[in-house]
Enzyme design. Structure first.
Site, PDB file in Angstrom:
ATOM      1  N   SER A 103       0.661  -1.139  -0.104  1.00  0.00           N
ATOM      2  CA  SER A 103       0.142  -0.177   0.258  1.00  0.00           C
ATOM      3  C   SER A 103       0.568   1.398   0.135  1.00  0.00           C
ATOM      4  O   SER A 103       1.603   1.593   0.156  1.00  0.00           O
ATOM      5  CB  SER A 103      -0.649   0.128   0.955  1.00  0.00           C
TER       6      SER A 103
HETATM    7  N1  SAH Z   1      -0.349  -5.229   4.506  1.00  0.00           N
HETATM    8  C1  SAH Z   1       0.458  -5.798   2.555  1.00  0.00           C
HETATM    9  C2  SAH Z   1       0.111  -5.313   1.392  1.00  0.00           C
HETATM   10  C3  SAH Z   1      -1.391  -6.627   1.268  1.00  0.00           C
HETATM   11  S1  SAH Z   1      -1.990  -6.427  -0.281  1.00  0.00           S
HETATM   12  C4  SAH Z   1       1.534  -4.783   3.092  1.00  0.00           C
HETATM   13  O1  SAH Z   1       2.591  -4.212   4.042  1.00  0.00           O
HETATM   14  O2  SAH Z   1       2.601  -4.724   1.916  1.00  0.00           O
HETATM   15  C5  SAH Z   1      -3.484  -7.855   0.425  1.00  0.00           C
HETATM   16  C6  SAH Z   1      -2.501  -9.152   0.177  1.00  0.00           C
HETATM   17  O3  SAH Z   1      -3.613  -9.786   1.157  1.00  0.00           O
HETATM   18  C7  SAH Z   1      -2.053  -9.734  -0.846  1.00  0.00           C
HETATM   19  O4  SAH Z   1      -0.534 -10.045  -0.055  1.00  0.00           O
HETATM   20  C8  SAH Z   1      -3.105 -11.444  -0.124  1.00  0.00           C
HETATM   21  O5  SAH Z   1      -2.218 -12.256  -1.181  1.00  0.00           O
HETATM   22  C9  SAH Z   1      -4.021 -11.233   0.894  1.00  0.00           C
HETATM   23  N2  SAH Z   1      -4.676 -11.701   0.899  1.00  0.00           N
HETATM   24  C10 SAH Z   1      -6.306 -11.797   0.151  1.00  0.00           C
HETATM   25  N3  SAH Z   1      -6.723 -12.182   0.317  1.00  0.00           N
HETATM   26  C11 SAH Z   1      -6.702 -13.009   1.375  1.00  0.00           C
HETATM   27  C12 SAH Z   1      -7.196 -13.400   2.673  1.00  0.00           C
HETATM   28  N4  SAH Z   1      -8.259 -14.669   2.503  1.00  0.00           N
HETATM   29  N5  SAH Z   1      -6.002 -14.483   3.265  1.00  0.00           N
HETATM   30  C13 SAH Z   1      -4.610 -13.911   3.489  1.00  0.00           C
HETATM   31  N6  SAH Z   1      -4.105 -12.937   3.377  1.00  0.00           N
HETATM   32  C14 SAH Z   1      -5.407 -12.585   1.947  1.00  0.00           C
END
Ligand code: SAH
Length: 209
Positions: free
Chosen positions: A52
């Site tokens: 993000s």
């Molecule tokens: N917080 C992260 C950015 C997240 S992007 C950072 O600091 O870099 C969103 C993430 O959520 C992705 O990596 C995706 O694979 C994950 N995601 C999506 N659905 C999910 C679920 N049900 N459980 C765990 N992770 C999930």
């Protein structure tokens, strides 16, 4: 980054400002993108996912109303950057990532940089982490179709949940506060765009684009 993107836009909590100053964001992006690591936008981290924008990380952290020492759950580890920021305020951070590729990368970066109070698990974060509940604060960093009941129930009394809720394309960042065992207060904070939360209590499928 901290002066122009965060403080200038109203990030004022000293714990959040300090955490954002202490975590080197460039460690969490690929080498080819390092010169953009402190820029005012999200960046790709592989597997179709993104880290993000710095402001969103700070704003969501501030929205959790942390005072230090909490037990925090993050859903969507991605690069591990948000978990690292949380770990500089909270006592212990638990984070769940559905992609084993991203979880492995994040774990390697966090371990080799001395982030000792973060536990990463590969799995479906829409189920929460019941073995470690209740949590003082929970942050979901992917967009959900609705507030996930399963996750709400893992909040401690007075616990705060921050979660983007809406359509595939755009969401509203919501804060849910657990007032009592059965009472929750919900507020809308701002509009945002996140990659989808995929899982049992999230989106079931990626729709055609
Ligand atoms: N917080 C992260 C950015 C997240 S992007 C950072 O600091 O870099 C969103 C993430 O959520 C992705 O990596 C995706 O694979 C994950 N995601 C999506 N659905 C999910 C679920 N049900 N459980 C765990 N992770 C999930």
């Amino acid at each position: 980054m901290v002066e122009r993107q965060l403080k200038a836009r109203g990030i004022a909590d000293p714990l959040v400002v300090d955490a954002m100053l202490r975590v080197p964001r460039h460690l969490f992006v690929e080498e080819a993108l390092r010169n953009q690591a402190y820029s005012d936008f999200p960046l790709p981290i592989g597997e179709g996912q993104t880290i993000s924008q710095p402001y969103m990380v700070a704003m969501m952290t501030e929205a959790l109303l942390l005072v230090g020492g909490e037990k925090v759950l993050e859903i969507g580890t991605g690069s591990g950057y948000q978990a690292a920021v949380l770990s500089r305020i909270a006592a212990q951070v638990y984070t769940i990532e559905r992609s084993s590729v991203l979880a492995r990368k994040a774990r390697a970066i966090l371990d080799s940089n001395g982030y000792a109070n973060i536990s990463i698990r590969v799995g479906d974060g829409t189920l929460g982490w019941s073995g470690e509940a209740p949590f003082d604060a929970i942050m979901v960093t992917a967009g959900a179709p609705a507030v996930v009941e399963e996750i709400k129930r893992q909040l401690a009394i007075n616990g705060r949940l921050v979660i983007p809720v809406g359509s595939f394309k755009e969401q509203v960042l919501k804060r849910v506060i657990r007032l009592t065992e059965s009472d929750f207060r919900e507020e809308n904070l701002l509009s945002c765009r996140f990659v989808p939360l995929l899982g049992r209590h999230g989106w079931q499928d990626v729709p055609q684009r």
